[in-house]
Design an enzyme around this catalytic site. Structure first.
Site, PDB file in Angstrom:
ATOM      1  N   LEU A   1       1.005  -1.348  -0.002  1.00 24.59           N
ATOM      2  CA  LEU A   1      -0.102   0.167  -0.514  1.00 24.59           C
ATOM      3  C   LEU A   1       0.957   1.685   0.237  1.00 24.59           C
ATOM      4  O   LEU A   1       2.342   1.065   1.058  1.00 24.59           O
ATOM      5  CB  LEU A   1      -0.278  -0.116   1.053  1.00 24.59           C
ATOM      6  CG  LEU A   1      -1.908  -0.611   1.543  1.00 24.59           C
ATOM      7  CD1 LEU A   1      -3.107  -0.848   2.899  1.00 24.59           C
ATOM      8  CD2 LEU A   1      -3.316  -0.521   0.476  1.00 24.59           C
ATOM      9  N   ASP A   2       0.386   2.174  -0.920  1.00 26.72           N
ATOM     10  CA  ASP A   2       0.813   3.515  -0.619  1.00 26.72           C
ATOM     11  C   ASP A   2       1.210   3.818   0.413  1.00 26.72           C
ATOM     12  O   ASP A   2       0.281   3.634   1.713  1.00 26.72           O
ATOM     13  CB  ASP A   2       0.981   4.698  -1.453  1.00 26.72           C
ATOM     14  CG  ASP A   2       0.404   4.122  -2.893  1.00 26.72           C
ATOM     15  OD1 ASP A   2       1.745   2.993  -3.691  1.00 26.72           O
ATOM     16  OD2 ASP A   2      -0.079   4.543  -4.100  1.00 26.72           O
ATOM     17  N   LYS A   3       2.571   4.721   0.212  1.00 26.64           N
ATOM     18  CA  LYS A   3       2.776   5.667   2.232  1.00 26.64           C
ATOM     19  C   LYS A   3       1.279   6.302   2.360  1.00 26.64           C
ATOM     20  O   LYS A   3       1.243   6.365   4.109  1.00 26.64           O
ATOM     21  CB  LYS A   3       4.156   6.321   2.136  1.00 26.64           C
ATOM     22  CG  LYS A   3       4.272   7.354   2.892  1.00 26.64           C
ATOM     23  CD  LYS A   3       5.846   7.992   2.602  1.00 26.64           C
ATOM     24  CE  LYS A   3       5.633   8.645   4.301  1.00 26.64           C
ATOM     25  NZ  LYS A   3       7.150   9.759   4.054  1.00 26.64           N
TER      26      LYS A   3
ATOM     27  N   LYS B   1      -5.217   4.957  -7.933  1.00 27.42           N
ATOM     28  CA  LYS B   1      -4.248   6.151  -8.010  1.00 27.42           C
ATOM     29  C   LYS B   1      -4.739   6.549 -10.248  1.00 27.42           C
ATOM     30  O   LYS B   1      -5.340   7.825 -10.317  1.00 27.42           O
ATOM     31  CB  LYS B   1      -3.570   6.360  -7.919  1.00 27.42           C
ATOM     32  CG  LYS B   1      -3.108   6.646  -5.886  1.00 27.42           C
ATOM     33  CD  LYS B   1      -2.298   7.276  -5.585  1.00 27.42           C
ATOM     34  CE  LYS B   1      -2.650   7.267  -3.613  1.00 27.42           C
ATOM     35  NZ  LYS B   1      -1.628   7.240  -3.117  1.00 27.42           N
TER      36      LYS B   1
END
Ligand code: URA
Length: 235
Positions: A101-103, A190
């Site tokens: 998962l992205d930051k 995204k």
């Protein structure tokens, strides 16, 4: 692993209690009573008994983490705090995150030492469903949302596989949706939202295959998976 740590991890007693039990001769390793609590045992192969009862050490461990924003999905990082740093040190041996998962993304992250399960969940051939709660900004409309469902060009060789979208709210130009995808491309959600002219302003993963984020977990907290949850992921 040290014998006293092993026994304490299995909740036979506190570290000092288990030392006493060992001194009293209540613990055996591979059929031999041992009197020293600091000996090293191999938790995968040695048979440890307490008062004659065999203790089993879980080979594979599975944790559900409610990932907060601001930590990176990695086992080590020189700058940022990692998802592994959110577990107590004694639980982290060989543990890694399943996928990424992205930051700034929050929500469900599976942590385990089970490489085979991880491989099965991440394999592009398996099309494991992942559902995200997505707040988007931009000139979205139902036609664009339908494009999202059909598949969009995010700059890769192939357009994205069909996705499911449940619109939760539409307010001005802001959409809140639940998006279910069956791939795991880099920054996929995204980029999908960008492809239809929007921008993700908040992203949270809600589920992966049958595993659903336990909303009673505070951000940054974790818990072990139940036997049913593990079976569901493996089925
Ligand atoms: N898609 C993204 O864009 N980011 C994530 O963290 C997960 C899926």
């Amino acid at each position: 692993m040290r014998l006293d740590k092993y026994l304490a991890d299995l909740q036979v007693g506190t570290r000092s209690q288990v030392k006493e039990y060992v001194k009293k001769g209540l613990v055996s390793v591979n059929g031999q009573v041992v009197k020293k609590a600091d000996i090293k045992i191999d938790e995968a192969t040695d048979e440890v008994r307490y008062q004659g009862k065999s203790l089993s050490y879980q080979k594979y461990r599975y944790y559900m983490l409610h990932k907060p924003s601001g930590v990176v999905t990695a086992t080590k990082d020189n700058i940022d705090k990692t998802v592994i740093d959110l577990l107590p040190k004694e639980l982290t041996k060989d543990i890694f995150p399943v996928g990424r998962l992205d930051k700034d993304t929050e929500g469900l992250l599976l942590l385990t030492n089970d490489g085979e399960l991880s491989h099965n969940l991440l394999s592009p051939k398996k099309h494991v469903a992942k559902t995200y709660y997505v707040e988007c900004d931009g000139q979205l409309d139902n036609v664009k949302i339908e494009q999202l469902c059909a598949g969009v060009d995010i700059g890769d060789e192939a357009i994205t596989l069909p996705a499911k979208v449940e619109v939760i709210t539409i307010k001005d130009d802001n959409y809140v949706i639940k998006l279910t995808i069956t791939e795991g491309r880099f920054h996929q959600v995204k980029r999908m939202i960008q492809a239809i002219g929007g921008q993700v302003i908040y992203l949270k993963r809600l589920s992966m295959r049958s595993l659903v984020l336990d909303e009673t977990l505070e951000k940054g907290d974790f818990r072990e998976l139940s036997a049913e949850e593990i079976a569901g992921l493996k089925s």
